[in-house]
Design a protein around this motif. Structure first.
Motif, PDB file in Angstrom:
ATOM      1  N   PHE A 154      -7.295 -53.100  -9.416  1.00 44.59           N
ATOM      2  CA  PHE A 154      -5.778 -52.382  -9.213  1.00 44.59           C
ATOM      3  C   PHE A 154      -5.537 -51.131  -9.212  1.00 44.59           C
ATOM      4  CE2 PHE A 154      -2.259 -55.864  -9.313  1.00 44.59           C
ATOM      5  CZ  PHE A 154      -2.855 -56.666  -8.425  1.00 44.59           C
ATOM      6  N   SER A 155      -6.901 -50.510  -9.703  1.00 43.10           N
ATOM      7  CA  SER A 155      -6.678 -49.083  -9.552  1.00 43.10           C
ATOM      8  C   SER A 155      -6.860 -48.443  -8.113  1.00 43.10           C
ATOM      9  CB  SER A 155      -8.324 -48.584 -10.257  1.00 43.10           C
ATOM     10  OG  SER A 155      -9.436 -48.953  -9.363  1.00 43.10           O
ATOM     11  N   GLU A 156      -7.141 -49.521  -7.240  1.00 39.86           N
ATOM     12  CA  GLU A 156      -6.937 -49.039  -5.791  1.00 39.86           C
ATOM     13  C   GLU A 156      -5.305 -49.261  -5.087  1.00 39.86           C
ATOM     14  OE1 GLU A 156      -9.124 -47.437  -4.288  1.00 39.86           O
ATOM     15  OE2 GLU A 156     -10.945 -47.816  -5.732  1.00 39.86           O
ATOM     16  N   GLY A 157      -4.427 -49.579  -6.026  1.00 39.00           N
ATOM     17  CA  GLY A 157      -3.192 -49.966  -5.659  1.00 39.00           C
ATOM     18  C   GLY A 157      -2.884 -51.444  -6.102  1.00 39.00           C
ATOM     19  N   MET A 158      -1.833 -51.953  -5.796  1.00 38.99           N
ATOM     20  CA  MET A 158      -1.485 -53.268  -5.948  1.00 38.99           C
ATOM     21  C   MET A 158      -2.067 -54.235  -4.878  1.00 38.99           C
ATOM     22  SD  MET A 158       2.021 -54.928  -7.201  1.00 38.99           S
ATOM     23  CE  MET A 158       2.308 -56.514  -8.319  1.00 38.99           C
ATOM     24  N   LEU A 159      -3.360 -54.672  -4.978  1.00 40.80           N
ATOM     25  CA  LEU A 159      -3.907 -55.273  -3.791  1.00 40.80           C
ATOM     26  C   LEU A 159      -3.288 -56.792  -3.612  1.00 40.80           C
ATOM     27  CD1 LEU A 159      -7.667 -54.094  -4.081  1.00 40.80           C
ATOM     28  CD2 LEU A 159      -5.677 -52.992  -3.120  1.00 40.80           C
ATOM     29  N   VAL A 160      -2.534 -57.412  -4.419  1.00 41.51           N
ATOM     30  CA  VAL A 160      -2.013 -58.683  -4.627  1.00 41.51           C
ATOM     31  C   VAL A 160      -0.442 -58.377  -4.593  1.00 41.51           C
ATOM     32  CG1 VAL A 160      -2.048 -61.062  -4.978  1.00 41.51           C
ATOM     33  CG2 VAL A 160      -4.239 -59.711  -4.938  1.00 41.51           C
ATOM     34  N   ARG A 231       4.418 -46.185 -11.654  1.00 43.97           N
ATOM     35  CA  ARG A 231       3.151 -46.857 -11.247  1.00 43.97           C
ATOM     36  C   ARG A 231       1.841 -45.842 -11.968  1.00 43.97           C
ATOM     37  NH1 ARG A 231       2.508 -50.753  -6.189  1.00 43.97           N
ATOM     38  NH2 ARG A 231       4.444 -51.628  -6.445  1.00 43.97           N
ATOM     39  N   PHE A 232       2.247 -44.470 -11.860  1.00 46.20           N
ATOM     40  CA  PHE A 232       1.181 -43.761 -12.360  1.00 46.20           C
ATOM     41  C   PHE A 232       1.117 -43.878 -13.734  1.00 46.20           C
ATOM     42  CE2 PHE A 232      -0.203 -39.748 -14.147  1.00 46.20           C
ATOM     43  CZ  PHE A 232      -1.044 -39.169 -13.209  1.00 46.20           C
ATOM     44  N   GLN A 233       2.188 -44.232 -14.411  1.00 42.61           N
ATOM     45  CA  GLN A 233       1.831 -44.345 -16.052  1.00 42.61           C
ATOM     46  C   GLN A 233       1.162 -45.583 -16.269  1.00 42.61           C
ATOM     47  OE1 GLN A 233       6.071 -44.236 -17.523  1.00 42.61           O
ATOM     48  NE2 GLN A 233       6.507 -42.613 -16.834  1.00 42.61           N
ATOM     49  N   VAL A 234       1.481 -46.756 -15.642  1.00 35.53           N
ATOM     50  CA  VAL A 234       0.869 -47.929 -15.786  1.00 35.53           C
ATOM     51  C   VAL A 234      -0.508 -47.743 -15.490  1.00 35.53           C
ATOM     52  CG1 VAL A 234       0.653 -50.170 -14.813  1.00 35.53           C
ATOM     53  CG2 VAL A 234       2.679 -49.428 -14.991  1.00 35.53           C
ATOM     54  N   MET A 243      -9.272 -40.971 -13.986  1.00 33.47           N
ATOM     55  CA  MET A 243      -9.365 -41.738 -12.848  1.00 33.47           C
ATOM     56  C   MET A 243      -7.961 -42.085 -12.095  1.00 33.47           C
ATOM     57  SD  MET A 243     -10.486 -45.681 -12.615  1.00 33.47           S
ATOM     58  CE  MET A 243     -12.539 -45.295 -12.647  1.00 33.47           C
ATOM     59  N   THR A 244      -6.801 -41.969 -12.656  1.00 33.43           N
ATOM     60  CA  THR A 244      -5.494 -42.192 -12.018  1.00 33.43           C
ATOM     61  C   THR A 244      -5.435 -41.023 -10.856  1.00 33.43           C
ATOM     62  OG1 THR A 244      -4.917 -43.422 -13.848  1.00 33.43           O
ATOM     63  CG2 THR A 244      -3.150 -42.515 -12.638  1.00 33.43           C
ATOM     64  N   HIS A 248      -5.202 -41.149  -6.956  1.00 30.56           N
ATOM     65  CA  HIS A 248      -3.816 -40.572  -6.369  1.00 30.56           C
ATOM     66  C   HIS A 248      -4.205 -39.840  -5.299  1.00 30.56           C
ATOM     67  CE1 HIS A 248      -1.291 -43.162  -9.026  1.00 30.56           C
ATOM     68  NE2 HIS A 248      -0.483 -42.858  -8.505  1.00 30.56           N
ATOM     69  N   PHE A 249      -5.307 -38.781  -5.593  1.00 26.72           N
ATOM     70  CA  PHE A 249      -5.765 -37.945  -4.792  1.00 26.72           C
ATOM     71  C   PHE A 249      -6.218 -38.658  -3.371  1.00 26.72           C
ATOM     72  CE2 PHE A 249      -9.170 -35.253  -2.833  1.00 26.72           C
ATOM     73  CZ  PHE A 249      -8.274 -34.093  -2.624  1.00 26.72           C
ATOM     74  N   THR A 250      -6.982 -39.737  -3.777  1.00 28.90           N
ATOM     75  CA  THR A 250      -7.801 -40.262  -2.542  1.00 28.90           C
ATOM     76  C   THR A 250      -6.582 -41.053  -1.755  1.00 28.90           C
ATOM     77  OG1 THR A 250      -8.116 -42.344  -3.889  1.00 28.90           O
ATOM     78  CG2 THR A 250      -9.853 -40.729  -3.612  1.00 28.90           C
TER      79      THR A 250
END
Length: 254
Positions: A154-160, A231-234, A243-244, A248-250
């Protein structure tokens, strides 16, 4: 047999809840508990729910139905109530406007767990986005989710999608929604459930199918900017600030 606790949280949802109730009623799988957690709706929501109660009593699917209607502190508070009441093996949230793709969806999900196999910590699948009339709009942007899902994914976003995430009830009860988040507690909850599954050595199982038709324009969509801040806070909480920031840059180049 696996038992599913479907939790439907409602508040003034008369325009959308009917198709959700019909979808649950149509499920051919018998081992289902449906918990309807209403926040003291002021429209016709509860009239529809009471009619659904009568239909459910006459149906041959043997679904259990529990209904409460009382004031709450918002959607995530209602979800916590549902988790506290759940008695099934897995909890899944199917809120007003969301539906199962077909009457045998739960049968197929249950069948994805082999005989004698230990119950995975999470069962998860794909999501289609539908409009207010239930018409298909698109596949979810981040679909399909990875088969090798972990809490780090989920570091790539909420994949599910939240509604495509079936958490083992014992894990969910140990990890209630954090009510300090107003719009992104679902992201945090999924991550914490997956962390708990990893600590217990439980796998996360991809069922390889669309498991929910999700209504476009939910709470997060309507509060997009505030949701992104949360979401940034999470993500910072679970993956660290450096890493966050990098992730977010990517995201800008997706």
């Amino acid at each position: 047999m696996i038992k599913f606790s479907i939790i439907t949280c409602t508040y003034n949802a008369a325009k959308e809840v009917g198709r959700t109730l019909d979808s649950v009623l149509a499920q051919t799988y018998h081992h289902v508990e449906h918990l309807i957690i209403d926040g003291a709706s002021k429209d016709a929501t509860m009239q529809l729910v009471r009619a659904y109660e009568r239909e459910s009593e006459e149906a041959e699917n043997d679904h259990e139905l529990v209904v409460i209607s009382e004031a709450d502190s918002g959607l995530y508070d209602a979800m916590n109530k549902g988790i506290g009441m759940a008695k099934g093996d897995y909890v899944v949230f199917l809120n007003a406007g969301d539906v199962f793709p077909s009457p045998d969806t739960l049968e197929l999900i249950a069948g994805s767990v082999g005989d004698g196999e230990a119950l995975p910590g999470v069962l998860y699948g794909d999501t289609d986005i539908v409009d207010n009339a239930g018409r298909f709009l698109r596949h979810r942007r981040l679909a399909p989710p990875p088969e090798g899902l972990s809490w780090r994914s989920f570091s790539e976003g909420m994949l599910v999608c939240h509604q495509a995430f079936y958490a083992r009830t014992d894990l969910a009860k140990r990890n209630l929604y954090d009510l300090s988040y107003r719009f992104s507690a679902d992201v945090d909850w999924c991550i914490r459930v997956m962390k708990e599954a990893e600590r217990q050595g439980l796998p996360l199982k991809y069922v390889g199918m669309v498991v929910v038709n999700y209504l476009d324009g939910g709470l997060t969509t309507k509060n997009h900017r505030r949701s992104l801040r949360e979401r940034f806070q999470v993500m910072s909480r679970h993956y660290g600030l450096p890493m966050t920031i990098w992730k977010h840059f990517t995201f800008l180049f997706r």
